[in-house]
Design an enzyme around this catalytic site. Structure first.
Site, mmCIF file in Angstrom:
data_model
loop_
_atom_site.group_PDB
_atom_site.id
_atom_site.type_symbol
_atom_site.label_atom_id
_atom_site.label_comp_id
_atom_site.label_asym_id
_atom_site.label_seq_id
_atom_site.Cartn_x
_atom_site.Cartn_y
_atom_site.Cartn_z
ATOM 1 N N TYR A 61 0.826 -1.207 0.000
ATOM 2 C CA TYR A 61 0.000 0.000 0.000
ATOM 3 C C TYR A 61 0.859 1.255 0.000
ATOM 4 O O TYR A 61 1.682 1.473 0.898
ATOM 5 C CB TYR A 61 -0.949 0.011 1.202
ATOM 6 C CG TYR A 61 -2.092 -0.988 1.099
ATOM 7 C CD1 TYR A 61 -2.390 -1.628 -0.098
ATOM 8 C CD2 TYR A 61 -2.884 -1.283 2.199
ATOM 9 C CE1 TYR A 61 -3.442 -2.535 -0.194
ATOM 10 C CE2 TYR A 61 -3.944 -2.188 2.115
ATOM 11 C CZ TYR A 61 -4.216 -2.815 0.913
ATOM 12 O OH TYR A 61 -5.255 -3.699 0.822
ATOM 13 N N PRO A 231 -16.324 -2.377 0.373
ATOM 14 C CA PRO A 231 -17.718 -2.570 0.796
ATOM 15 C C PRO A 231 -18.635 -1.408 0.455
ATOM 16 O O PRO A 231 -19.857 -1.584 0.383
ATOM 17 C CB PRO A 231 -17.599 -2.744 2.312
ATOM 18 C CG PRO A 231 -16.397 -1.936 2.684
ATOM 19 C CD PRO A 231 -15.438 -2.158 1.541
ATOM 20 N N ALA A 233 -18.485 0.178 -2.370
ATOM 21 C CA ALA A 233 -18.584 0.234 -3.842
ATOM 22 C C ALA A 233 -18.049 1.550 -4.390
ATOM 23 O O ALA A 233 -18.655 2.176 -5.267
ATOM 24 C CB ALA A 233 -20.026 0.001 -4.297
ATOM 25 N N GLY A 235 -18.095 4.353 -3.196
ATOM 26 C CA GLY A 235 -18.908 5.527 -2.882
ATOM 27 C C GLY A 235 -19.995 5.851 -3.882
ATOM 28 O O GLY A 235 -20.609 6.921 -3.809
#
Length: 325
Positions: A61, A231, A233, A235
């Site tokens: 990341y 989770p 999507a 936004g």
């Protein structure tokens, strides 16, 4: 009251996870700045303020800067380490010279990755280490031996996987003495393959969905925590505008908005609540580092408990764009 698999194993009772991919100042080779550290600290505090005590990393990341900046926050607030659960992932390698991006589950790479993760975070151990994406060249006995080395050294306490199917998990588990405790998968109200695969059993229309058969059921049987990445999507139901929007998307977004207004909550809480309403006790990994959006997720657990079957199916059918078979 139902208990999450991670809670059963006494690892974490955090219903949501904060995904740290957005920390570190971006996907570039710039060094971290004081501004990056302050931004990370504000995001961490926002997560803590809504009851999140589990934090998800990966060695890749922002090219390692996400862990580095998180480590700087821990250095300034050392008491925080024992109040949270730290999870990270390894196994993805970026291009090097003429070598392409690739996956690597070799002992050397996993151990080196863990050592570098711990150094960047400035901690002595990880609560959970996940294998990031399936390596076609996996030697499960080698991975099992590597896990044992890491566990005995005290560097990693628990192990899991990400983006693996049932057969891959079973193969790995058959060699490992330590249980696989997590599988992290892309799941949300927009990407419905994880539901459609089960609903469209014995139907030709089910062949178009790409989600390994039986993952949900296997994880429930084996007490493997299902974590959902993406989770919210990205936004698209809680603020982000979509070009060339479909009718089903527009109807779903309107329904999410109406539910949020009627229940006096946020659209993020409705979207997450819908996912968490599933009896598999899915644990969403929130990817936003924006303080406001993080805090907008606070009511998700309550909304999952309040959501009725009719409300859940209304959102599902709206998103799939056609009636149930």
């Amino acid at each position: 009251m139902k208990v999450m698999p991670l809670q059963k194993r006494k690892i974490s009772n955090s219903r949501l996870v904060f995904g740290c991919m957005g920390l570190g100042g971006g996907w570039n080779q710039n060094g971290i700045t004081e501004e990056d550290i302050i931004h990370a600290e504000k995001a961490i505090d926002a997560a803590l303020s809504i009851g999140i005590t589990m934090f998800d990393h990966a060695d890749i990341y922002t090219f390692g800067k996400a862990e580095q900046v998180f480590g700087e926050v821990l250095k300034r607030r050392p008491q925080l380490r024992e109040q949270i659960v730290l999870q990270s992932k390894c196994g993805i390698r970026f291009p090097e010279g003429e070598l392409p991006n690739r996956y690597d589950f070799s002992t050397e790479h996993i151990i080196n990755s863990v050592d570098e993760i711990l150094a960047r975070l400035g901690v002595e151990y990880l609560d959970i280490l996940l294998l990031h994406r399936p390596d076609p060249l996996i030697e499960p006995d080698e991975v099992a031996d590597t896990f044992e080395i890491l566990e005995k050294s005290g560097k990693v306490r628990n192990f899991g996987v990400s983006n693996m199917n049932v057969a891959q998990m079973k193969l790995l588990q058959s060699y490992c003495s330590s249980p696989i405790v997590v599988n992290q998968l892309e799941m949300n109200l927009h990407k419905l393959d994880w539901l459609e695969q089960g609903v469209l059993v014995n139907q030709s229309s089910g062949t178009q969905y790409n989600f390994s058969d039986g993952i949900i059921e296997h994880c429930r049987l084996e007490n493997i925590q299902i974590q959902a990445w993406g989770p919210l999507a990205k936004g698209i139901y809680s603020g982000k505008e979509v070009e060339n929007a479909t009718e089903s998307y527009l109807q779903t977004k309107q329904l999410v908005k109406e539910m949020a207004e009627n229940k006096e909550t946020t659209m993020e809480a409705i979207v997450l609540g819908w996912l968490m309403r599933h009896p598999a006790l899915i644990q969403p990994v929130i990817g936003s580092a924006n303080e406001t959006r993080i805090k907008n997720c606070e009511d998700a657990t309550r909304q999952s408990q309040l959501m009725t079957r009719d409300e859940w199916y209304s959102l599902y059918v709206a998103s799939r764009g056609k009636l149930m078979p």
